[in-house]
Design a protein around this motif. Structure first.
Motif, PDB file in Angstrom:
ATOM      1  N   ALA A   8      21.905  38.827  70.002  1.00 60.80           N
ATOM      2  CA  ALA A   8      21.278  38.755  71.329  1.00 60.80           C
ATOM      3  C   ALA A   8      22.228  38.201  72.383  1.00 60.80           C
ATOM      4  O   ALA A   8      22.281  38.715  73.509  1.00 60.80           O
ATOM      5  N   ALA A   9      22.975  37.164  72.022  1.00 60.44           N
ATOM      6  CA  ALA A   9      23.879  36.542  72.995  1.00 60.44           C
ATOM      7  C   ALA A   9      24.854  37.576  73.551  1.00 60.44           C
ATOM      8  O   ALA A   9      25.026  37.691  74.767  1.00 60.44           O
ATOM      9  N   MET A  10      25.445  38.342  72.627  1.00 68.63           N
ATOM     10  CA  MET A  10      26.405  39.342  73.054  1.00 68.63           C
ATOM     11  C   MET A  10      25.724  40.428  73.861  1.00 68.63           C
ATOM     12  O   MET A  10      26.225  40.847  74.912  1.00 68.63           O
ATOM     13  N   GLU A  11      24.596  40.856  73.385  1.00 73.94           N
ATOM     14  CA  GLU A  11      23.868  41.918  74.090  1.00 73.94           C
ATOM     15  C   GLU A  11      23.540  41.502  75.518  1.00 73.94           C
ATOM     16  O   GLU A  11      23.718  42.281  76.448  1.00 73.94           O
ATOM     17  N   SER A  12      23.048  40.290  75.658  1.00 77.11           N
ATOM     18  CA  SER A  12      22.609  39.915  77.002  1.00 77.11           C
ATOM     19  C   SER A  12      23.816  39.667  77.914  1.00 77.11           C
ATOM     20  O   SER A  12      23.750  39.985  79.096  1.00 77.11           O
ATOM     21  N   TRP A  13      24.901  39.170  77.359  1.00 77.51           N
ATOM     22  CA  TRP A  13      26.087  39.008  78.198  1.00 77.51           C
ATOM     23  C   TRP A  13      26.561  40.363  78.701  1.00 77.51           C
ATOM     24  O   TRP A  13      26.833  40.552  79.887  1.00 77.51           O
ATOM     25  N   VAL A  14      26.652  41.305  77.787  1.00 73.91           N
ATOM     26  CA  VAL A  14      27.121  42.637  78.170  1.00 73.91           C
ATOM     27  C   VAL A  14      26.180  43.258  79.193  1.00 73.91           C
ATOM     28  O   VAL A  14      26.633  43.791  80.210  1.00 73.91           O
ATOM     29  N   SER A  15      24.874  43.155  78.953  1.00 75.87           N
ATOM     30  CA  SER A  15      23.960  43.835  79.867  1.00 75.87           C
ATOM     31  C   SER A  15      23.919  43.127  81.217  1.00 75.87           C
ATOM     32  O   SER A  15      23.814  43.779  82.266  1.00 75.87           O
ATOM     33  N   ASP A  16      24.041  41.794  81.218  1.00 71.21           N
ATOM     34  CA  ASP A  16      24.118  41.078  82.493  1.00 71.21           C
ATOM     35  C   ASP A  16      25.348  41.515  83.286  1.00 71.21           C
ATOM     36  O   ASP A  16      25.275  41.759  84.488  1.00 71.21           O
ATOM     37  N   THR A  17      26.463  41.588  82.578  1.00 67.66           N
ATOM     38  CA  THR A  17      27.702  41.986  83.256  1.00 67.66           C
ATOM     39  C   THR A  17      27.561  43.387  83.830  1.00 67.66           C
ATOM     40  O   THR A  17      27.892  43.649  84.982  1.00 67.66           O
ATOM     41  N   ARG A  18      27.035  44.255  83.002  1.00 70.88           N
ATOM     42  CA  ARG A  18      26.834  45.634  83.437  1.00 70.88           C
ATOM     43  C   ARG A  18      25.878  45.690  84.632  1.00 70.88           C
ATOM     44  O   ARG A  18      26.091  46.433  85.597  1.00 70.88           O
ATOM     45  N   ARG A  19      24.841  44.889  84.568  1.00 72.13           N
ATOM     46  CA  ARG A  19      23.845  44.886  85.643  1.00 72.13           C
ATOM     47  C   ARG A  19      24.469  44.434  86.968  1.00 72.13           C
ATOM     48  O   ARG A  19      24.278  45.059  88.007  1.00 72.13           O
ATOM     49  N   LYS A  20      25.254  43.357  86.889  1.00 67.85           N
ATOM     50  CA  LYS A  20      25.912  42.887  88.104  1.00 67.85           C
ATOM     51  C   LYS A  20      26.831  43.958  88.676  1.00 67.85           C
ATOM     52  O   LYS A  20      26.845  44.209  89.873  1.00 67.85           O
ATOM     53  N   TRP A  21      27.594  44.574  87.773  1.00 67.48           N
ATOM     54  CA  TRP A  21      28.508  45.641  88.181  1.00 67.48           C
ATOM     55  C   TRP A  21      27.743  46.786  88.841  1.00 67.48           C
ATOM     56  O   TRP A  21      28.100  47.255  89.913  1.00 67.48           O
ATOM     57  N   ASN A  22      26.657  47.199  88.210  1.00 64.03           N
ATOM     58  CA  ASN A  22      25.861  48.286  88.772  1.00 64.03           C
ATOM     59  C   ASN A  22      25.256  47.891  90.110  1.00 64.03           C
ATOM     60  O   ASN A  22      25.160  48.712  91.013  1.00 64.03           O
ATOM     61  N   GLY A  23      24.863  46.629  90.211  1.00 60.68           N
ATOM     62  CA  GLY A  23      24.330  46.140  91.470  1.00 60.68           C
ATOM     63  C   GLY A  23      25.325  46.341  92.598  1.00 60.68           C
ATOM     64  O   GLY A  23      24.957  46.749  93.705  1.00 60.68           O
ATOM     65  N   ARG A  24      26.585  46.103  92.301  1.00 60.16           N
ATOM     66  CA  ARG A  24      27.624  46.325  93.309  1.00 60.16           C
ATOM     67  C   ARG A  24      27.676  47.777  93.716  1.00 60.16           C
ATOM     68  O   ARG A  24      27.771  48.120  94.888  1.00 60.16           O
ATOM     69  N   LEU A  25      27.626  48.646  92.717  1.00 62.43           N
ATOM     70  CA  LEU A  25      27.668  50.074  93.025  1.00 62.43           C
ATOM     71  C   LEU A  25      26.489  50.471  93.901  1.00 62.43           C
ATOM     72  O   LEU A  25      26.625  51.249  94.833  1.00 62.43           O
ATOM     73  N   ASP A  26      25.328  49.889  93.578  1.00 66.76           N
ATOM     74  CA  ASP A  26      24.140  50.210  94.361  1.00 66.76           C
ATOM     75  C   ASP A  26      24.310  49.779  95.813  1.00 66.76           C
ATOM     76  O   ASP A  26      23.993  50.518  96.734  1.00 66.76           O
ATOM     77  N   ARG A  27      24.807  48.546  95.989  1.00 67.94           N
ATOM     78  CA  ARG A  27      25.004  48.061  97.357  1.00 67.94           C
ATOM     79  C   ARG A  27      26.005  48.942  98.107  1.00 67.94           C
ATOM     80  O   ARG A  27      25.842  49.237  99.274  1.00 67.94           O
ATOM     81  N   LEU A  28      27.018  49.388  97.367  1.00 67.07           N
ATOM     82  CA  LEU A  28      28.009  50.269  97.977  1.00 67.07           C
ATOM     83  C   LEU A  28      27.361  51.577  98.405  1.00 67.07           C
ATOM     84  O   LEU A  28      27.585  52.079  99.507  1.00 67.07           O
ATOM     85  N   ALA A  29      26.506  52.103  97.545  1.00 67.34           N
ATOM     86  CA  ALA A  29      25.804  53.349  97.869  1.00 67.34           C
ATOM     87  C   ALA A  29      24.939  53.165  99.110  1.00 67.34           C
ATOM     88  O   ALA A  29      24.905  54.021  99.994  1.00 67.34           O
ATOM     89  N   ASP A  30      24.268  51.993  99.180  1.00 66.15           N
ATOM     90  CA  ASP A  30      23.430  51.707 100.351  1.00 66.15           C
ATOM     91  C   ASP A  30      24.266  51.703 101.621  1.00 66.15           C
ATOM     92  O   ASP A  30      23.876  52.265 102.650  1.00 66.15           O
ATOM     93  N   MET A  31      25.415  51.054 101.523  1.00 65.55           N
ATOM     94  CA  MET A  31      26.276  50.971 102.696  1.00 65.55           C
ATOM     95  C   MET A  31      26.700  52.364 103.164  1.00 65.55           C
ATOM     96  O   MET A  31      26.696  52.662 104.351  1.00 65.55           O
ATOM     97  N   LEU A  32      27.051  53.187 102.180  1.00 67.00           N
ATOM     98  CA  LEU A  32      27.478  54.536 102.550  1.00 67.00           C
ATOM     99  C   LEU A  32      26.327  55.305 103.189  1.00 67.00           C
ATOM    100  O   LEU A  32      26.520  56.093 104.106  1.00 67.00           O
TER     101      LEU A  32
END
Lengths: 100, 100
Positions: free
Chosen positions: B72-96
């Motif tokens: 679980a520890a590894m899973e949640s770290w990976v998914s949190d990291t991925r989520r933050k990264w995706n959040g950035r992409l989303d914000r970038l898409a919004d800006m565009l």
DNA sequence: AGTTTAATTAAGTCAATGCTTAATTAAAAT
DNA sequence: ATTTTAATTAAGCATTGACTTAATTAAACT
């Protein structure tokens, strides 16, 4: 170094965490840590060689960014393992069901 | 040893792979590897202390099984990291989008 | 009771890892 | 042109990690 070994170190995981928020210059990463800039540079090199991080030269600065591909190996290993494990649970459930 | 460091070793990942298929006795794990039984026993201890694996004594045998909590520890770290990264992409898409 | 079997713990070796300070590279600023 | 700044590479050191063989523990078999 393979991605698993690269992410075994907590400093490197913290670096990845920083880069998941935004791209950063080497120095802006370094200030978040107590360890010396050379040590951070060495960590960055390991992350780079593991395919987890990219660099772009900008003048005398180096901009680091996350390479999401690099997390893929870990992600798929974890999800495969989880899937196999769940498969066992499913088969167990089936067996119990047939006993009814 | 924390779960990330525990899974940095490929032998230990293979052990986890074996246990994701079915519970096994220490010896039945050991035969899958070239290294000596003591070495495997040491790996099992590390996996145990990382919370990735459990043991149950059965006579003079030890039955090892996967503790899915340990991943679980590894899973949640990976998914949190991925989520933050995706959040950035989303914000970038919004800006565009707002530029339209 | 004595021996075999399953597994772990102990002790020692060697390579790999992470850190430090010093030296180097290369761009920017004066 | 010289100096400052950003970052990396080099060299050395202490710690950790993975392996080996030998010794130990404890249950099962005869």
């Amino acid at each position: 170094m393979d991605p698993f070994a690269a992410l075994a170190d907590s400093t490197r995981r913290r670096i990845v965490g920083l880069l998941s928020e935004e791209d950063r210059r080497a120095g802006d990463i370094s200030v978040h840590f107590e360890t010396s800039p050379p040590a951070i540079s060495q960590h960055l090199k390991i992350l780079r060689e593991a395919g987890i991080v990219r660099v772009e030269k900008r003048g005398r600065e180096r901009i680091y960014s996350l390479d999401p591909e690099g997390l893929a190996a870990m992600e798929s290993w974890v999800s495969d393992t989880r899937r196999k494990w769940n498969g066992r649970l499913d088969r167990l459930a089936d067996m119990l069901k047939e006993e009814e």
